[in-house]
Design an enzyme around this catalytic site. Structure first.
Site, PDB file in Angstrom:
ATOM      1  N   ILE A   1       0.809  -1.221   0.000  1.00 41.35           N
ATOM      2  CA  ILE A   1       0.000   0.000   0.000  1.00 41.35           C
ATOM      3  C   ILE A   1       0.838   1.265   0.000  1.00 41.35           C
ATOM      4  CG2 ILE A   1      -2.218  -0.795   0.919  1.00 41.35           C
ATOM      5  CD1 ILE A   1      -1.230  -0.421   3.692  1.00 41.35           C
TER       6      ILE A   1
ATOM      7  N   GLY B   1       7.636   4.243   0.163  1.00 41.33           N
ATOM      8  CA  GLY B   1       8.208   5.584   0.321  1.00 41.33           C
ATOM      9  C   GLY B   1       9.714   5.540   0.186  1.00 41.33           C
TER      10      GLY B   1
ATOM     11  N   PHE C   1      11.776   5.543   2.551  1.00 44.91           N
ATOM     12  CA  PHE C   1      12.459   4.837   3.638  1.00 44.91           C
ATOM     13  C   PHE C   1      12.019   3.390   3.789  1.00 44.91           C
ATOM     14  CE2 PHE C   1      12.426   9.336   4.782  1.00 44.91           C
ATOM     15  CZ  PHE C   1      13.792   9.549   4.761  1.00 44.91           C
ATOM     16  N   GLY C   2      10.883   3.009   3.230  1.00 43.35           N
ATOM     17  CA  GLY C   2      10.448   1.639   3.451  1.00 43.35           C
ATOM     18  C   GLY C   2       9.234   1.294   2.617  1.00 43.35           C
TER      19      GLY C   2
ATOM     20  N   VAL D   1       5.175  -0.402   2.815  1.00 38.76           N
ATOM     21  CA  VAL D   1       4.047  -0.660   3.701  1.00 38.76           C
ATOM     22  C   VAL D   1       3.130  -1.648   2.981  1.00 38.76           C
ATOM     23  CG1 VAL D   1       2.144   0.369   5.003  1.00 38.76           C
ATOM     24  CG2 VAL D   1       4.213   1.711   4.588  1.00 38.76           C
TER      25      VAL D   1
ATOM     26  N   ASP E   1       7.859  15.596   8.483  1.00 35.95           N
ATOM     27  CA  ASP E   1       7.460  15.238   7.109  1.00 35.95           C
ATOM     28  C   ASP E   1       5.936  15.235   6.982  1.00 35.95           C
ATOM     29  OD1 ASP E   1       7.843  14.660   4.465  1.00 35.95           O
ATOM     30  OD2 ASP E   1       8.139  12.509   4.759  1.00 35.95           O
TER      31      ASP E   1
END
Ligand code: ATP
Length: 377
Positions: free
Chosen positions: A47, A50, A52-53, A55, A173
């Protein structure tokens, strides 16, 4: 100060698992009772992806037959050089307008050259919609974002900021895709604490963070002398975006971002000018600014324009903080009427609980508390 803790023992290798194939974690920590247990995890559709990771929508089970969920699992690479506050915030700060962490665990995978990459996994409540998708829903279908909904979401974001800022933590952010919403009940929750920072300590502060369209002028100028007020600027941009249907300031780089801001706010003032200009000149500048804001946001009321003027201020010391903005007339519609009409519904529903402040929030609100709660409370 929040302190990172190491809590894990054996960590599973989960890189090889494909969608819907489940894997076993023998050290998953429940946030409710802080106990470790063994659980199966099944990951479904991705879903979010980004910087950084990733989801994914996921399910958990004690026995691999009955599945609990859905949850959202955010997986980030554990970087020993950059200690992130994300887990500490999610674990320690319980708030109705911050996304809830349910479990967490560590994992790892082996790279092609045999290196080990360690990851943290945050298992959170799953909230399928973001403010970004909601803005698109309205504007792509030729509708405006209803004013009451703008106020409803803005108030809850401010409430989350009030708590973070009272601990001297900036989110770092804030943007529409980091605001999870439940349109049918009007609830908004802030997520993604990957850029959050505790200010006021001795540690080095980052200067390059926060998505550009929402980055405060002091960050665009690479100042290390910033405060939690950077989030208030982002909030002003988010409210502007809910009104206009697109980001307020869309620069291609820091310089052009400042140029876009200057179209609305005028040129960046020289340092220490506000104390040296006469009161009359200040009044004229304010009137000009008001006219400009009215021109940019022609459909909103006088008080609503004033609210935006108080949030989008170059000088962060003059920018209103969370409690001041929560007390602004902008939110009187939430204090005076207790219903709103969800999208795709003909039936008004009760506003979510907005004023059930905790002792910590009451302390942070101080003398503003009485101006923020409705008279009947
Ligand atoms: N609890 C959740 N429920 C549902 N969706 C979520 C949840 N948390 C995050 N997401 C979705 O995943 C996206 C990315 O999450 P997050 O912002 O935490 O990751 P990130 O790697 O920091 O992303 P970015 O760099 O875009 O900020 C969010 O924009 C949101 O759409």
């Amino acid at each position: 100060m929040l302190v990172a803790k190491k809590v894990f023992g054996n960590i599973p290798n989960i890189m090889t698992k494909s969608e819907n194939e489940h894997y076993f974690i023998d050290d998953i920590v429940s946030i409710k009772n802080r106990q470790k247990s063994k659980m199966y995890v099944k990951e479904g559709k991705r879903i979010g992806h980004g910087s950084f990771g990733t989801v994914t929508q996921s399910y958990l089970s004690n026995n691999s037959t009955e599945w609990l969920g859905p949850y959202a699992i955010k997986r980030v690479v554990k970087c020993p050089k950059v200690e992130s506050l994300e887990l500490e915030i999610l674990q320690n700060i319980k708030h109705p307008n911050l996304v809830t962490l349910e479990f967490f665990f560590e994992s790892q995978y082996t790279t092609k050259d045999g290196g080990q990459v360690h990851q943290k996994n945050f298992v959170m409540e799953y909230i399928p919609q973001t403010l970004s998708s909601e803005i698109h829903q309205y504007f792509d279908n030729g509708y405006e974002f209803p004013t009451k909904h703008i106020k409803l979401y803005a108030f809850q974001i401010l409430r989350a900021l009030l708590t973070l800022h009272s601990m001297n933590i900036c989110h770092g952010d804030l943007k529409p895709s980091n605001i999870l919403i439940i349109p049918s009940s009007g609830i908004a929750k802030v997520c993604d604490f990957g850029s959050a920072q505790q200010l006021g300590g001795n540690g080095d502060l980052k200067t390059y963070f926060c998505s550009r369209f929402y980055r405060a002028p002091e960050l665009l100028l690479n100042s290390k002398n910033y405060t939690t007020q950077i989030d208030i600027w982002s909030l002003g941009c988010i409210i502007g975006e809910m009104i206009k249907g697109q980001p307020l300031f869309k620069g291609d780089n820091a310089k052009s971002q400042l140029e876009k801001i200057a179209i609305l706010l005028g040129r960046l003032p020289e340092p220490n000018t506000s104390s040296s200009v006469s009161q009359e000149l200040q009044r004229n500048l304010h009137d000009q600014k008001f006219k400009k804001f009215m021109h940019w946001f022609p459909y909103i009321e006088f008080f609503d324009v004033d609210f935006l003027i108080k949030a989008l201020v170059y000088n962060f010391a003059e920018r209103w903080d969370a409690k001041q903005l929560m007390a602004h007339e902008f939110f009187d519609a939430l204090r005076n009427e207790t219903y709103f009409l969800p999208r795709d519904s003909n039936m008004p529903v009760h506003l979510p609980e907005l004023f059930n402040f905790s002792a910590l929030e009451k302390k942070a609100l101080g003398e503003y508390y009485n101006s923020i709660v409705p008279p009947s409370n």
